[in-house]
Write an enzyme that holds these catalytic residues in place. Structure first.
Site, PDB file in Angstrom:
ATOM      1  N   PHE A   1     -10.176   6.369 -24.144  1.00  0.00           N
ATOM      2  CA  PHE A   1      -9.886   6.552 -25.581  1.00  0.00           C
ATOM      3  C   PHE A   1      -9.224   5.329 -26.212  1.00  0.00           C
ATOM      4  O   PHE A   1      -9.358   5.090 -27.403  1.00  0.00           O
ATOM      5  CB  PHE A   1      -9.009   7.792 -25.809  1.00  0.00           C
ATOM      6  CG  PHE A   1      -7.697   7.757 -25.071  1.00  0.00           C
ATOM      7  CD1 PHE A   1      -7.628   8.125 -23.734  1.00  0.00           C
ATOM      8  CD2 PHE A   1      -6.547   7.348 -25.701  1.00  0.00           C
ATOM      9  CE1 PHE A   1      -6.431   8.073 -23.039  1.00  0.00           C
ATOM     10  CE2 PHE A   1      -5.343   7.293 -25.020  1.00  0.00           C
ATOM     11  CZ  PHE A   1      -5.289   7.652 -23.681  1.00  0.00           C
TER      12      PHE A   1
ATOM     13  N   THR B   1      -2.381  12.123 -20.477  1.00  0.00           N
ATOM     14  CA  THR B   1      -3.360  11.112 -20.055  1.00  0.00           C
ATOM     15  C   THR B   1      -2.840  10.208 -18.933  1.00  0.00           C
ATOM     16  O   THR B   1      -3.425  10.143 -17.854  1.00  0.00           O
ATOM     17  CB  THR B   1      -3.765  10.259 -21.266  1.00  0.00           C
ATOM     18  OG1 THR B   1      -2.578   9.820 -21.931  1.00  0.00           O
ATOM     19  CG2 THR B   1      -4.604  11.057 -22.247  1.00  0.00           C
TER      20      THR B   1
ATOM     21  N   LYS C   1      10.002   7.833 -27.206  1.00  0.00           N
ATOM     22  CA  LYS C   1       9.910   9.065 -27.994  1.00  0.00           C
ATOM     23  C   LYS C   1      11.328   9.517 -28.367  1.00  0.00           C
ATOM     24  O   LYS C   1      11.983   8.852 -29.158  1.00  0.00           O
ATOM     25  CB  LYS C   1       9.145  10.146 -27.220  1.00  0.00           C
ATOM     26  CG  LYS C   1       8.006   9.633 -26.351  1.00  0.00           C
ATOM     27  CD  LYS C   1       6.807   9.129 -27.141  1.00  0.00           C
ATOM     28  CE  LYS C   1       5.791   8.404 -26.280  1.00  0.00           C
ATOM     29  NZ  LYS C   1       5.146   9.126 -25.225  1.00  0.00           N
TER      30      LYS C   1
HETATM   31  C1  PLP Z   1       4.168   8.858 -24.176  1.00  0.00           C
HETATM   32  C2  PLP Z   1       4.177   9.821 -23.076  1.00  0.00           C
HETATM   33  C3  PLP Z   1       4.020   9.405 -21.744  1.00  0.00           C
HETATM   34  C4  PLP Z   1       3.739   7.966 -21.353  1.00  0.00           C
HETATM   35  O1  PLP Z   1       4.754   7.119 -21.695  1.00  0.00           O
HETATM   36  P1  PLP Z   1       4.539   5.586 -22.120  1.00  0.00           P
HETATM   37  O2  PLP Z   1       5.894   5.128 -22.469  1.00  0.00           O
HETATM   38  O3  PLP Z   1       3.578   5.567 -23.263  1.00  0.00           O
HETATM   39  O4  PLP Z   1       3.977   4.878 -20.925  1.00  0.00           O
HETATM   40  C5  PLP Z   1       4.082  10.375 -20.756  1.00  0.00           C
HETATM   41  N1  PLP Z   1       4.266  11.661 -21.056  1.00  0.00           N
HETATM   42  C6  PLP Z   1       4.403  12.094 -22.313  1.00  0.00           C
HETATM   43  C7  PLP Z   1       4.620  13.541 -22.575  1.00  0.00           C
HETATM   44  C8  PLP Z   1       4.351  11.208 -23.367  1.00  0.00           C
HETATM   45  O5  PLP Z   1       4.475  11.656 -24.612  1.00  0.00           O
END
Ligand code: PLP
Length: 460
Positions: free
Chosen positions: A451, A126, A259
């Site tokens: 969303f 997104t 993540k």
């Molecule tokens: C979460 C995510 C992003 C965006 O990162 P943010 O820290 O939420 O701005 C971009 N690419 C992937 C694959 C992600 O999982």
């Protein structure tokens, strides 16, 4: 160890209470939230699987690092620790710290994309696509067809199809393609990895055509684990070695540290080319912060540097992380619930199109299923279907993604196996009553990234 289940390579030192509510309470709460789980209050949620982004539990070593954070405005010690961590683990020389992943995507898109350019990528994410379009580019999907088939058991559904990439070059010419946007462990495909062979081939192909390869390495650790488990020749390599090899087939990467990196906030853009990095830093000061902190405090950078080393310190962390996701997936598969297969790295993706065949995609089946799941037992998931896909800026019509999914993302090191059991029981019971679920319609539709804040009401 043969004949032993996976178990968490840590024990619990501090706990945070969570609250179970009644069904009537939750019916009212979801109505107030416009049937959008993003708009629920977190304290009304029992098991929060909205996202695995920024929801990880930090280790005692990372918490200790917070106290040692150097808050100097310029040249903070913690910044240099972060530079070392990214160089040692990912292998990139140039580090541009940002407040989170989308900050890095913004800077990268602005320095590389000109209006009219085309950016091929393996499915879209997104915020990534938003920034590519915001910079005047358009995104073209070059992921293999299997990625769009929820029941295909292809082991590397995140792979790029080189024939599709060639077709984009034939149509637009290599000089209108600033880079290929290569996401690891593709989020919207269900947390599906690419193979090392594919990373290597794509890099060789692009280098030959003078096109850069920019990874979205946000979930590259989980991708590295799947390569270790599934790809010939990688069984005896450590996940850390595999991660470094993935990155070696690229010119740079954007990373959301919320993540794999085991922190609650942060991110970075990493590059090899010093001139590109200079251009990125020039924009960084306007949009994020000085080049030695970007959008992070010193303590954030200290915890992040420690998280990066910790995630690859041994393979037990990622084995338990992916093992827990697999455990939940296996329970749902046994109960006959349609989910994306094989089970991905960070969550379970319920196939809302298959679960609710009585709802057309324009009635937002995945959004409706997400709301029903919350009402059942207070488990919060996220829509990943037509609402997330948004509208085509050229035609104004919805994008119609082939996948209409509900994502149950598992935070790292947060929930126990018993929480996974409760989640599985709730999904199964909603699945059994699926015919009672009605579609939704918009009462408010934001124009960008709709969303997050859209509101709905049930169709009668
Ligand atoms: C979460 C995510 C992003 C965006 O990162 P943010 O820290 O939420 O701005 C971009 N690419 C992937 C694959 C992600 O999982």
């Amino acid at each position: 160890m043969a004949n032993r289940s996976w178990a968490e390579p840590y024990k619990i030192k501090m706990v945070e209470p969570i609250r179970m509510t009644t069904r009537e309470y939750r019916q009212e709460a979801i109505k107030e939230a416009g049937y959008n789980t993003f708009l629920l209050k977190a304290e009304d949620v029992y098991i929060d699987l909205l996202t695995d982004s920024g929801t990880s539990a930090m280790s005692d070593y990372q918490w200790a690092g917070l106290m040692l954070g150097d808050e100097a405005y310029a040249g903070s010690k913690s910044f240099y620790h972060l530079v070392d961590a990214v160089r040692d683990v990912y292998g990139y020389e140039e580090l541009i710290p940002t407040h989170q992943g989308r900050g890095a995507e913004h800077i990268l898109s602005q320095i590389l994309i000109k209006p009219g350019d085309v950016v091929p990528g393996n499915m879209y994410f997104t915020t990534t696509r938003f920034h590519q379009e915001y910079a005047g580019g358009s995104f073209v999907d070059v992921i293999i067809d299997e990625a769009h088939q929820p029941d295909s058991e292809h082991p590397f559904k995140g792979n790029i199809d080189l024939a599709k990439l060639q077709a984009v070059i034939d149509e637009y010419g290599a000089d209108r393609i600033p880079y290929v946007s290569f996401e690891s462990d593709v989020n919207l495909a269900g947390g599906q990895p690419a193979s090392m062979a594919n990373y290597r081939e794509v890099f060789e192909f692009c280098t030959k055509h003078g096109i850069l390869v920019m990874l979205d390495a946000t979930r590259a650790l989980e991708n590295a684990y799947f390569i270790q488990q599934r790809e010939g020749g990688y069984h005896d390599k450590s996940v850390g070695e595999i991660l470094a090899e993935i990155c070696s087939y690229s010119d740079g990467a954007t990373v959301s540290s919320k993540k794999d990196n085991l922190v609650n906030i942060g991110g970075f853009l990493a590059l090899r080319d010093a001139e590109l990095a200079r251009r990125a830093r020039a924009l960084l000061v306007a949009f994020e912060g000085l080049h030695t902190y970007g959008g992070m405090s010193g303590r954030d950078m200290e915890a992040l540097a420690r998280g990066i080393y910790e995630m690859v310190e041994n393979d037990d962390h990622v084995a338990a992380r992916v093992g827990q996701v697999q455990y939940l997936g296996d329970k749902l598969i046994k109960a006959g619930v349609p989910i994306v297969r094989p089970v991905g790295g960070h969550g379970i993706f319920l196939d809302a199109a298959a679960i609710l065949p009585h709802l057309p995609q324009t009635d937002f089946p995945a959004e409706a299923l997400t709301a029903a799941l919350y009402v059942d037992a207070g488990v919060r998931g996220m829509e990943r279907g037509i609402v997330s896909a948004g509208r085509d800026p050229a035609t104004g019509d919805h994008h119609y993604p082939k996948l209409e999914l509900v994502r149950l993302a598992i935070p790292r090191r947060v929930y126990t196996q018993a929480h996974m059991d409760v989640t599985a029981e709730s999904v199964v019971s909603v699945y059994q009553d699926r015919e009672a679920i009605n579609g939704l319609r918009f009462t408010y539709e934001p124009s960008e990234l709709r969303f997050f804040q859209a509101r709905f009401e049930p169709l009668s």
